[in-house]
Design a protein around this motif. Structure first.
Motif, mmCIF file in Angstrom:
data_model
loop_
_atom_site.group_PDB
_atom_site.id
_atom_site.type_symbol
_atom_site.label_atom_id
_atom_site.label_comp_id
_atom_site.label_asym_id
_atom_site.label_seq_id
_atom_site.Cartn_x
_atom_site.Cartn_y
_atom_site.Cartn_z
ATOM 1 N N THR A 198 0.829 -1.217 0.000
ATOM 2 C CA THR A 198 0.000 0.000 0.000
ATOM 3 C C THR A 198 0.865 1.269 0.000
ATOM 4 O OG1 THR A 198 -0.145 -0.100 2.415
ATOM 5 C CG2 THR A 198 -1.947 -1.111 1.190
ATOM 6 N N LEU A 199 2.033 1.174 -0.623
ATOM 7 C CA LEU A 199 2.914 2.348 -0.674
ATOM 8 C C LEU A 199 2.296 3.455 -1.530
ATOM 9 C CD1 LEU A 199 6.301 0.492 -1.225
ATOM 10 C CD2 LEU A 199 5.712 1.901 0.773
ATOM 11 N N ILE A 200 2.730 4.672 -1.270
ATOM 12 C CA ILE A 200 2.391 5.804 -2.142
ATOM 13 C C ILE A 200 3.683 6.193 -2.860
ATOM 14 C CG2 ILE A 200 1.717 8.235 -2.176
ATOM 15 C CD1 ILE A 200 -0.084 7.586 0.256
ATOM 16 N N PHE A 201 3.611 6.234 -4.193
ATOM 17 C CA PHE A 201 4.790 6.604 -4.992
ATOM 18 C C PHE A 201 4.663 8.041 -5.456
ATOM 19 C CE2 PHE A 201 4.601 2.007 -5.481
ATOM 20 C CZ PHE A 201 5.929 1.628 -5.430
ATOM 21 N N MET A 202 5.774 8.793 -5.414
ATOM 22 C CA MET A 202 5.796 10.116 -6.050
ATOM 23 C C MET A 202 6.799 10.015 -7.190
ATOM 24 S SD MET A 202 7.119 11.615 -2.509
ATOM 25 C CE MET A 202 6.669 10.112 -1.630
ATOM 26 N N VAL A 203 6.318 10.246 -8.392
ATOM 27 C CA VAL A 203 7.060 9.775 -9.557
ATOM 28 C C VAL A 203 7.475 10.912 -10.484
ATOM 29 C CG1 VAL A 203 6.954 8.135 -11.472
ATOM 30 C CG2 VAL A 203 5.669 7.670 -9.395
ATOM 31 N N GLY A 204 8.720 10.825 -10.972
ATOM 32 C CA GLY A 204 9.209 11.768 -11.971
ATOM 33 C C GLY A 204 9.638 11.016 -13.212
ATOM 34 N N GLY A 205 9.241 11.508 -14.387
ATOM 35 C CA GLY A 205 9.661 10.834 -15.624
ATOM 36 C C GLY A 205 8.643 11.018 -16.718
ATOM 37 N N ASP A 206 8.972 10.400 -17.849
ATOM 38 C CA ASP A 206 8.121 10.496 -19.035
ATOM 39 C C ASP A 206 6.770 9.788 -18.786
ATOM 40 O OD1 ASP A 206 8.193 10.896 -22.144
ATOM 41 O OD2 ASP A 206 7.417 8.871 -21.784
ATOM 42 N N GLU A 207 5.683 10.453 -19.163
ATOM 43 C CA GLU A 207 4.331 9.924 -18.903
ATOM 44 C C GLU A 207 4.129 8.518 -19.474
ATOM 45 O OE1 GLU A 207 1.288 11.544 -17.693
ATOM 46 O OE2 GLU A 207 2.556 13.083 -16.796
ATOM 47 N N ALA A 208 4.556 8.316 -20.741
ATOM 48 C CA ALA A 208 4.324 7.016 -21.397
ATOM 49 C C ALA A 208 5.117 5.917 -20.684
ATOM 50 C CB ALA A 208 4.729 7.095 -22.862
ATOM 51 N N VAL A 209 6.311 6.255 -20.238
ATOM 52 C CA VAL A 209 7.139 5.256 -19.531
ATOM 53 C C VAL A 209 6.476 4.903 -18.199
ATOM 54 C CG1 VAL A 209 9.408 4.790 -18.531
ATOM 55 C CG2 VAL A 209 9.238 6.144 -20.617
ATOM 56 N N ILE A 210 5.978 5.926 -17.511
ATOM 57 C CA ILE A 210 5.304 5.682 -16.223
ATOM 58 C C ILE A 210 4.067 4.806 -16.446
ATOM 59 C CG2 ILE A 210 4.088 6.793 -14.299
ATOM 60 C CD1 ILE A 210 6.004 9.221 -14.770
ATOM 61 N N ASP A 211 3.330 5.075 -17.521
ATOM 62 C CA ASP A 211 2.144 4.254 -17.829
ATOM 63 C C ASP A 211 2.531 2.789 -18.021
ATOM 64 O OD1 ASP A 211 0.293 6.220 -17.611
ATOM 65 O OD2 ASP A 211 0.219 6.707 -19.751
ATOM 66 N N SER A 212 3.678 2.572 -18.684
ATOM 67 C CA SER A 212 4.095 1.186 -18.961
ATOM 68 C C SER A 212 4.451 0.439 -17.670
ATOM 69 C CB SER A 212 5.283 1.170 -19.931
ATOM 70 O OG SER A 212 6.458 1.593 -19.251
ATOM 71 N N LEU A 213 4.686 1.200 -16.590
ATOM 72 C CA LEU A 213 5.078 0.575 -15.313
ATOM 73 C C LEU A 213 3.888 0.323 -14.390
ATOM 74 C CD1 LEU A 213 8.150 2.901 -14.598
ATOM 75 C CD2 LEU A 213 8.276 0.507 -15.330
ATOM 76 N N LYS A 214 2.709 0.684 -14.850
ATOM 77 C CA LYS A 214 1.515 0.609 -13.977
ATOM 78 C C LYS A 214 1.330 -0.734 -13.266
ATOM 79 C CE LYS A 214 -1.717 4.247 -15.236
ATOM 80 N NZ LYS A 214 -2.749 4.652 -16.194
ATOM 81 N N PRO A 215 1.489 -1.884 -13.972
ATOM 82 C CA PRO A 215 1.291 -3.171 -13.273
ATOM 83 C C PRO A 215 2.271 -3.348 -12.102
ATOM 84 C CG PRO A 215 1.477 -3.480 -15.658
ATOM 85 C CD PRO A 215 1.806 -2.056 -15.394
#
Ligand code: NAP
Length: 292
Positions: free
Chosen positions: A127-144
């Motif tokens: 149940t962690l909360i992530f604060m993320v920096g980076g390219d939107e499409a790359v972040i989307d690919s990491l969703k799982p």
């Protein structure tokens, strides 16, 4: 997904375990051998773990450790492949993250900083909360992968902004906790015990997640590390360094950082940061107790 997970400390080990549990193909590595994760393969070096992986996820102590894992002997840089994504969940200097990302970009490697908030309990519970920096499409690919380890991600902007946000978050946690600890110490000295004070705090605007999380541990006087004092001290130093770079004055944080310095010199580095309370108690000649 094929994931290499590097760093099996308080946070990394349960994070890697949750990835494996969710069915991802996980290879783990830890600097000190002997730590394993059920359902994951163990590699002998960061380079070996990274070889053939789509994603390399890092969770180690500090800036130097991330540099070591990426660019040291048998580091990730020896096994890079174009299209690979490096994700860093350690808390480190935003300026260093920018440099690491710049160094890897010419080889086609995408870089995401994804520090976490939630501590050991949330790492174990996924149940962690992530604060993320980076390219939107790359972040989307990491969703799982984010979904296997956490409950929410907040996008902070380009690479390094996740780490910037994390420093700003820990600045607040340390200062809110310091206020709570000072209140409990003065309360004890004035004859109002913690257990009597807590319902009042929780019914008023003073209520906070920090108080809610830490109060049960304080009442039990359990200072085993959820978030070790040495790591919070590191984060406060990082925030002050960033403030200096940006010519921002943070006098409250400077004072709190001194308390962590004294606590660390006092041998409390491996206890939870909640143990900074014991310094205040020592100075006041009082111990915070529950009513019982
Ligand atoms: P930890 O239990 O102290 O684990 C640190 C990990 O880093 C261990 O796997 C350690 O390996 C590795 N490491 C240290 N120096 C290294 C080096 N030079 N090269 C390679 N590996 C190295 O720390 P943690 O609590 O898991 O925290 C990890 C990161 O998450 C930190 O940046 C911390 O600030 C951040 N964080 C922690 C919490 C929390 O509540 N604990 C919450 C949010 C964020 P060994 O086993 O060999 O020592």
């Amino acid at each position: 997904m094929k994931v290499a997970f590097l760093g099996l400390g308080i946070m990394g080990r349960p994070m890697a375990a949750n990835l494996a549990k969710a069915g991802h193909e996980v290879t783990v590595w830890n600097r000190t051998p002997g730590k394993e994760v059920e359902g994951a393969r163990t590699a002998a070096s960061p380079a070996e773990a990274a070889k053939g992986s789509e994603v390399v996820w890092i969770c180690v102590s500090d800036t130097k450790a991330v540099e070591n894992v990426l660019f040291g002997a048998q580091g990730v840089a020896e096994s890079l492949a174009s299209g690979m994504t490096v994700v860093d969940s350690s808390t480190i200097a935003p300026s260093a993250t920018q440099k690491f990302a710049d160094r890897l970009r010419p080889q086609g490697v995408r870089y995401v900083d994804a520090p976490v908030t939630g501590s050991k309990v949330a790492a174990e519970g996924g149940t962690l909360i992530f604060m993320v920096g980076g390219d939107e499409a790359v972040i989307d690919s990491l969703k799982p992968l984010f979904a296997a380890m956490g409950k929410k991600i907040f996008r902070m902007g380009e690479t390094s902004k996740g780490h910037a946000a994390k420093l700003v978050m820990n600045l607040q946690i340390a200062m809110i906790y310091e206020g709570f600890a000072e209140a409990l110490t003065l309360g004890a000295k004035l004859g109002v015990d913690a257990e009597t004070l807590l319902p009042l705090i929780n019914a008023s605007m003073v209520k906070s997640g920090v108080v809610e999380y830490k109060a049960p541990f304080i009442l039990k006087r359990d200072f085993t590390p959820n978030f070790p004092l040495r790591l919070m001290y590191k984060d406060l130093r990082l925030a002050l360094e960033a403030a200096k770079e940006m010519r921002v004055k943070l006098p409250g944080l400077e004072t709190v950082e001194e308390i962590y310095e004294i606590a660390a010199e006092d041998g409390q580095g491996d206890l939870d940061y909640a143990a900074t309370l014991t310094l205040l108690e020592k100075w006041a000649g009082v111990e915070v107790k529950g009513a019982a």
